[in-house]
Scaffold this active site. Structure first.
Site: not given
Ligand code: PGA
Length: 249
Positions: A9-11, A94, A96, A166, A172, A212, A233-234
Site C-alpha cells: 500500500n503506497w498510501k 483502511h 486511515e 491491521e 506506521g 509495521s 505500508g512503509g
Molecule cells: P505500515 O502500514 O506497514 O507502514 O505499518 C501498513 C498499512 O497501513 O497498510
C-alpha cells in the site's frame, strides 16, 4: 491450501516517475516470486503503473473508491474509473479511512458491495485501536467490522474478498503485534467467517496481517497458521525493503 498474498500500500507517496521506477523494479525482482502480489499506488499513479505491471505476476490495486458508481460526488473516484485504468482490486476500510476520514462500517459495506458487483476484488481492512485492545475489546471490534463490512455479501462473492487485520496501534509506528497475538485475532476472525459462511469458506479466506511488517519479522508472522500474507505500508515504498518481504521463506 491458502496461497500467501503480499500487498504493498503506497498510501499518499510518490510522483509518477518514482512510481514507475518502483513498479519496474518490482516486476523485475518478483518475477520468480512464488506468492500472490499486489501494489496499490495512489489514484494519480494508477495510469502510470498499470502498463508497467501488465502481464506480470503483480496485481493493480486502488486504495479506496466511492460508495456510488457515478454522479455528483466532488473529489471521489468511481469503481468504473478504476476499472477503466485496469485496477483489479480495491483496499477498503483502511484504518486511515476509518479513523482520519471517519468512514463507518455502513459506508465501507456499501463500497465493498459496489466493488464486488463491478467485478473488482476487495481487501477489507479491520483492526482495533490501542485503547480498544487495552480494554480487552480487540476481538469484538474485529468481529463487528467483519460482520458489518460483509453484510449482504453472498457466499459466491466471498472468494473475491481478502481480509487484512491491521491493529491501528501497529500501523506506521514500528510496533508489530507479536506473531502469537496476531495469529489469535486471525483465528478468531476466521471463526467469524465460519459462523457466517461455513467451514470451507473459513478455510479458504486469506487473512493478511498489516502493521509495521518488515523483512525481519515477515517470516515469523507468516509462519503462523492463520496468517496468510501481509499488507505492507512503509516497507512497500522501496523495492529493497518490499522484495525480501514478498519473497520471505
Ligand atoms: P505500515 O502500514 O506497514 O507502514 O505499518 C501498513 C498499512 O497501513 O497498510
Amino acid at each position: 491450501m491458502r496461497n500467501y498474498y503480499i500487498a504493498g500500500n503506497w498510501k499518499m507517496h510518490k510522483t509518477r516517475a518514482e512510481a514507475a521506477d518502483l513498479a519496474a523494479a518490482l516486476v523485475a525482482r518478483l518475477k520468480d516470486g512464488k506468492h500472490k502480489y499486489l501494489v496499490a499506488p495512489g489514484f494519480t499513479l494508477l495510469e502510470t503503473v498499470a502498463p508497467i505491471i501488465k502481464g506480470s505476476n503483480i496485481l493493480l490495486g486502488a486504495q479506496n473508491c466511492a460508495p456510488e458508481e457515478q454522479g455528483a460526488h466532488t473529489g471521489e473516484t468511481s469503481v468504473l474509473q478504476l476499472k477503466d485504468l485496469g485496477v483489479q482490486v480495491v483496499i477498503l476500510g483502511h484504518s486511515e479511512r476509518r479513523h482520519v476520514y471517519k468512514e463507518d462500517d455502513a459506508l465501507i459495506n456499501k463500497k465493498v458491495k459496489l466493488a464486488l458487483r463491478q467485478g473488482l476484488d476487495v481487501i477489507l481492512c479491520i483492526g482495533e485501536l490501542l485503547e480498544e485492545r487495552e480494554e480487552g475489546r480487540a476481538e469484538q471490534v474485529c468481529e463487528t467490522q467483519t460482520v458489518k463490512g460483509l453484510e449482504g455479501v453472498q457466499a459466491d462473492d466471498l472468494s473475491r474478498v481478502t481480509l487484512a487485520y491491521e491493529p491501528v496501534w501497529a500501523i506506521g509506528t514500528g510496533k508489530t503485534a507479536t506473531p502469537e497475538d496476531a495469529d489469535a485475532i486471525h483465528a478468531y476472525v476466521r471463526g467469524v467467517i465460519r459462523k457466517l459462511y461455513g467451514e470451507s469458506a473459513a478455510q479458504r479466506i486469506i487473512i493478511q496481517y498489516g502493521g509495521s511488517v518488515k523483512a525481519d519479522n515477515a517470516a515469523q508472522l507468516m509462519a503462523k497458521e492463520n496468517i496468510d500474507g501481509a499488507l505492507v505500508g512503509g516497507a512497500a515504498l522501496k523495492a529493497d525493503s518490499f522484495v525480501p518481504i514478498a519473497k520471505f521463506s
